[in-house]
Design an enzyme around this catalytic site. Structure first.
Site, PDB file in Angstrom:
ATOM      1  N   ASN A 164      40.226  44.681  40.740  1.00 11.87           N
ATOM      2  CA  ASN A 164      41.295  44.499  41.419  1.00 11.87           C
ATOM      3  C   ASN A 164      41.192  43.154  42.277  1.00 11.87           C
ATOM      4  O   ASN A 164      40.408  43.281  43.362  1.00 11.87           O
ATOM      5  CB  ASN A 164      41.676  45.464  42.549  1.00 11.87           C
ATOM      6  CG  ASN A 164      42.877  45.594  42.733  1.00 11.87           C
ATOM      7  OD1 ASN A 164      43.737  44.483  42.344  1.00 11.87           O
ATOM      8  ND2 ASN A 164      43.482  46.417  43.386  1.00 11.87           N
ATOM      9  N   ARG A 166      41.849  40.004  44.692  1.00 10.80           N
ATOM     10  CA  ARG A 166      42.662  39.175  45.383  1.00 10.80           C
ATOM     11  C   ARG A 166      42.095  38.194  46.169  1.00 10.80           C
ATOM     12  O   ARG A 166      41.142  38.317  46.957  1.00 10.80           O
ATOM     13  CB  ARG A 166      43.390  40.488  46.627  1.00 10.80           C
ATOM     14  CG  ARG A 166      43.846  41.650  46.202  1.00 10.80           C
ATOM     15  CD  ARG A 166      45.007  41.151  45.522  1.00 10.80           C
ATOM     16  NE  ARG A 166      45.866  42.606  44.938  1.00 10.80           N
ATOM     17  CZ  ARG A 166      45.948  42.889  43.754  1.00 10.80           C
ATOM     18  NH1 ARG A 166      44.898  42.079  42.956  1.00 10.80           N
ATOM     19  NH2 ARG A 166      46.538  43.765  43.347  1.00 10.80           N
ATOM     20  N   GLY A 226      49.454  44.690  32.141  1.00 13.59           N
ATOM     21  CA  GLY A 226      50.919  44.746  32.858  1.00 13.59           C
ATOM     22  C   GLY A 226      51.843  45.491  31.522  1.00 13.59           C
ATOM     23  O   GLY A 226      51.247  46.443  31.272  1.00 13.59           O
ATOM     24  N   GLY A 256      48.407  49.693  38.931  1.00 11.65           N
ATOM     25  CA  GLY A 256      47.377  49.588  38.485  1.00 11.65           C
ATOM     26  C   GLY A 256      46.362  50.800  39.066  1.00 11.65           C
ATOM     27  O   GLY A 256      45.284  51.392  38.642  1.00 11.65           O
ATOM     28  N   ASP A 257      46.602  50.953  40.383  1.00 10.18           N
ATOM     29  CA  ASP A 257      45.996  52.101  41.007  1.00 10.18           C
ATOM     30  C   ASP A 257      46.324  53.507  40.463  1.00 10.18           C
ATOM     31  O   ASP A 257      45.387  54.458  40.282  1.00 10.18           O
ATOM     32  CB  ASP A 257      46.412  51.987  42.596  1.00 10.18           C
ATOM     33  CG  ASP A 257      46.144  50.879  43.120  1.00 10.18           C
ATOM     34  OD1 ASP A 257      45.143  50.082  42.843  1.00 10.18           O
ATOM     35  OD2 ASP A 257      46.787  50.415  44.087  1.00 10.18           O
TER      36      ASP A 257
END
Length: 307
Positions: A164, A166, A226, A256-257
């Site tokens: 993930n 960021r 996605g 996603g989590d």
């Protein structure tokens, strides 16, 4: 009792409540996964969260929130004088953006006491962490955490890594790619998002992503893309899992989590990666039909989790 342990940062969330007021909540990628895993796993499983919090009132509220959700907070390390990070959600033309205040977040020190981390990782059956977990830590602490997770995998635990990514977390750093690979080498399962892999490695295909992580010794790679679904690689085959239809796409926060929670809850019990990915897709489709990162799961999804 089998156990699920997630490791990372839970933050204070502020969102618009209307009339110039803000609504307070609590969320964070690996905590979101733990929150959903608690709903999806049988009661015989324990679900715990390992992070660091302060001794301030808001840390106490966060801990109470976790406990009310059935998440064990025993692994949380309390640091005197510290406090959690905070983020503000802004919505413009239907698109959400985030402003963060996390430079002094207590969670950045979650691995400062390796013995504490080792003690709580030593008995977990499933351990889950993410690139955000690594990105908030000083490089030496990230390597320490990876080492401990490697020890867990060596004794037979299922270790899961979600890439993930960021950019704001890694700003000014150039070690994301190397830490991703180090994390993969201690992981049984890697859950990369194709867009994350494009940003970090420049990959534009699921095959390239899977090949890299399989070379690190990963057992299962699930490349998430996605609305286009996910590709499951288990070393013997690749199976494409379409995104499950959602009643309405209201908010993609925690898609996603929650996918990770659905996948891990099913895979930990059955060992079938393809079936687990289908379950994860169903969970994510349910979650994005609600507003906010933490949404109640439908009776249908909860019933499917018990099959």
């Amino acid at each position: 009792m089998p156990s699920f342990l997630a490791i990372g940062e839970c933050m204070v969330e502020l969102s618009d409540a209307g009339h110039g007021l803000l609504r307070q909540g609590f969320a964070g990628d690996t905590f979101n996964t733990a929150w959903y895993a608690r709903q999806l796993l049988p009661a015989a499983w324990s679900v715990s969260y390992l992070t660091a919090l302060g001794d301030d009132p808001i840390s106490g509220e966060m801990r109470a929130f976790m406990q009310a959700a059935g998440v064990d907070t025993t692994p949380i390390r309390v640091i005197a004088g510290a406090s959690p990070g905070l983020y503000l959600i802004t919505v413009k033309d239907g698109e959400r953006s985030f402003t963060y205040w996390r430079d002094t977040s207590a969670a950045k020190r979650l691995a400062d006491d390796p013995a504490h981390v080792e003690r709580h990782c030593a008995s977990a059956d499933v351990l889950h962490f993410s690139a955000i977990t690594l990105g908030i830590l000083p490089p030496d602490a990230a390597i320490t955490l990876i080492r401990i997770l490697g020890e867990a995998r060596a004794r037979g635990a299922l270790v899961s890594f979600d890439t993930n990514y960021r950019p704001k977390v890694w700003r000014g750093r150039s070690d994301a790619a190397s830490l991703f690979l180090e994390a993969a080498r201690v992981s049984s399962v890697v859950l990369p998002g194709l867009d994350d892999e494009q940003a970090v490695f420049g990959d534009f295909s699921s095959d390239a992503v899977a090949k890299r992580y399989m070379a690190c010794g990963v057992r299962v790679v699930v490349v998430k893309n996605g609305a286009r679904g996910a590709d499951v690689y288990d070393g013997a085959q690749m199976v494409h899992i379409p995104a499950s239809p959602s009643p309405a796409i209201v908010d993609t926060s925690a898609a996603g989590d929650s996918f990770a929670a659905g996948f891990l809850a099913r895979y930990a019990q059955r060992g079938d990666a393809v079936d687990a990915a289908r379950h994860g897709a169903d969970v994510a489709a349910d979650v994005i039909s609600h507003r906010g990162a933490l949404a109640p799961l439908s009776r249908a999804v909860l019933a499917a989790a018990r099959i």
